[in-house]
Design a protein around this motif. Sequence first.
Motif, short mmCIF file in Angstrom:
data_model
loop_
_atom_site.label_atom_id
_atom_site.label_comp_id
_atom_site.label_asym_id
_atom_site.label_seq_id
_atom_site.Cartn_x
_atom_site.Cartn_y
_atom_site.Cartn_z
N GLU A 98 35.47 42.83 31.51
CA GLU A 98 35.10 41.45 31.79
C GLU A 98 34.83 41.24 33.27
N VAL A 99 35.64 41.87 34.14
CA VAL A 99 35.41 41.75 35.58
C VAL A 99 34.03 42.28 35.95
N ARG A 100 33.70 43.45 35.43
CA ARG A 100 32.41 44.06 35.79
C ARG A 100 31.25 43.26 35.20
N SER A 101 31.43 42.76 34.00
CA SER A 101 30.37 41.94 33.39
C SER A 101 30.17 40.64 34.16
N PHE A 102 31.28 40.05 34.59
CA PHE A 102 31.20 38.78 35.33
C PHE A 102 30.41 38.95 36.63
N PHE A 103 30.75 39.98 37.39
CA PHE A 103 30.05 40.15 38.67
C PHE A 103 28.60 40.58 38.48
N ALA A 104 28.33 41.34 37.42
CA ALA A 104 26.93 41.72 37.16
C ALA A 104 26.08 40.49 36.91
N GLU A 105 26.67 39.48 36.27
CA GLU A 105 25.94 38.25 35.99
C GLU A 105 25.91 37.31 37.19
N ARG A 106 27.03 37.21 37.88
CA ARG A 106 27.18 36.18 38.90
C ARG A 106 26.75 36.64 40.29
N LEU A 107 27.04 37.91 40.63
CA LEU A 107 26.78 38.39 41.98
C LEU A 107 26.45 39.88 41.89
N ALA A 108 25.22 40.15 41.45
CA ALA A 108 24.85 41.52 41.08
C ALA A 108 25.02 42.51 42.22
N GLU A 109 24.78 42.07 43.46
CA GLU A 109 24.87 42.99 44.59
C GLU A 109 26.29 43.52 44.79
N VAL A 110 27.28 42.80 44.25
CA VAL A 110 28.68 43.20 44.43
C VAL A 110 29.17 44.07 43.27
N SER A 111 28.47 44.02 42.14
CA SER A 111 29.01 44.61 40.91
C SER A 111 29.30 46.10 41.04
N GLY A 112 28.58 46.80 41.89
CA GLY A 112 28.85 48.22 42.10
C GLY A 112 29.82 48.50 43.21
N HIS A 113 30.42 47.45 43.74
CA HIS A 113 31.33 47.60 44.89
C HIS A 113 32.61 46.80 44.63
N LEU A 114 33.30 47.18 43.56
CA LEU A 114 34.53 46.49 43.18
C LEU A 114 35.70 47.46 43.17
N ASP A 115 36.82 47.00 43.67
CA ASP A 115 38.07 47.76 43.63
C ASP A 115 39.08 46.89 42.88
N ILE A 116 39.33 47.24 41.61
CA ILE A 116 40.15 46.37 40.74
C ILE A 116 41.59 46.87 40.72
N THR A 117 42.51 45.96 41.00
CA THR A 117 43.95 46.27 40.93
C THR A 117 44.57 45.44 39.82
N PHE A 118 45.29 46.13 38.93
CA PHE A 118 45.90 45.44 37.78
C PHE A 118 47.38 45.20 38.06
N ASN A 119 47.72 43.97 38.25
CA ASN A 119 49.13 43.58 38.40
C ASN A 119 49.50 42.71 37.20
N ILE A 120 49.46 43.31 36.02
CA ILE A 120 49.67 42.57 34.77
C ILE A 120 50.98 43.04 34.14
N THR A 121 51.91 42.11 33.99
CA THR A 121 53.20 42.46 33.41
C THR A 121 53.33 41.77 32.05
N SER A 122 54.45 42.05 31.38
CA SER A 122 54.74 41.37 30.11
C SER A 122 56.18 40.87 30.13
N ASN A 123 56.65 40.52 31.30
CA ASN A 123 58.02 40.02 31.43
C ASN A 123 58.10 38.57 30.95
N SER A 124 59.14 38.28 30.19
CA SER A 124 59.29 36.92 29.68
C SER A 124 59.82 35.99 30.76
N SER A 125 59.66 34.70 30.53
CA SER A 125 60.15 33.70 31.47
C SER A 125 61.68 33.64 31.43
#
Length: 398
Positions: A98-125
């Motif tokens: 989704e990140v790559r698709s979003f930038f390809a549509e919204r800001l094509a010049e950036v789409s090949g220059h992305l560094d994605i960091t995943f800070n996704i947890t599943s800890n409960s509240s």
Amino acid sequence: MVQPNATTIVERKGLGHPDTLADHLAERLSRAYSRYTVEHFGAVLHHNFDKLALLGGASEVRYGAGGMTSPVRVLVNGRAAPMCGGEPIPVTEIVEAEVRSFFAERLAEVSGHLDITFNITSNSSPGAVLTGDAVPDRTRWFNPRSIDDLRERRVRLSNDTSLGTGWAPENPFESFVRELVDHFSGESEFTLSRAWCGSDVKLMGYWDGDQADVVLCVPQKSRHVGSRAEYVRNTESVLAECYRLAGLRLPGSKARFRLNARDVPERDELYLTYTGSSIESGDEGVAGRGNRVNGLITPLRPMNLEGANGKNPVYHVGKLYNVAAQRLANRLYEATGGHAEVHLVSTTGQRLDQPWRILVRLSSPDAEVDKVQALVMEALGEFPALTDELVSDGIVLS
């Protein structure tokens, strides 16, 4: 309440502004994850991506040329259920696509220059107290045995003590600001015929009912601008378009526009970019810092600081109450013909469709209480349908 006077301060950030990019990407991630879990399990599972941030890269800009020299960092911060009933959910794969698709549509010049960091947890509240060997229900929020573990399938409770705010109608200047920013940052006859026009547009405006004073930024893309003189000619065409639209939308008002106020042409210090957005070079974007749900930032109007994009569409009051409050305000304005202001305030853990406080303020002295109450009840009864709309159709929330 009295009808608000004309004095207006309003801000809008365009489609390529880093905060708008962060907001819209966060909402895209929520929709993509929700659609996946609805398709595979029959329900929206627990998630939130509303703490997403973008850290600007680096670029080189020359007349007629340019390029990225360092990637834009995408910090995907949030939580998401990684499985349901023992079946894994490819969270990182969904997010990255989704990140790559979003930038390809919204800001094509950036789409090949992305560094994605995943800070996704599943800890409960907080709230799960261990009293024996049994697993507290709360710890299953992000790891349900089946969708039957999802409490919201039985009753929808507010996830937080928060609020939603809406008002209507916009005055002519507020509507003009929205149109002008979209005119330069989105697809329009102007931008389609001018490849040099970038999308990181930002506008701050003041209006007293008779005079409009506007400061705005409209970037240009360096590959399509061959010289300083060409850049200056382009800025003149932007200004001419501003005055043309002001004449159409604000007849009888005097308007003044200042464009790219930080430019120093004789030093070649210009709002000239490679991509059309400042995210290419050092700027940052954070979800929740951009336009409010109605698309504007209006400090003289009622508003709140909740960022709606990326939040869970099933029970997060910061998203649902703001959309519901704005829609209710629109309906009250249509019904009464006067200014309408709506505040919905939740109590965490209580029924979503029974806010702790409902505050409705109307300027019309002839408003009928029973009709107003009926519209309020109608709005509060629409939350399940609103969730479906957010997931299936998508709603622009900033």
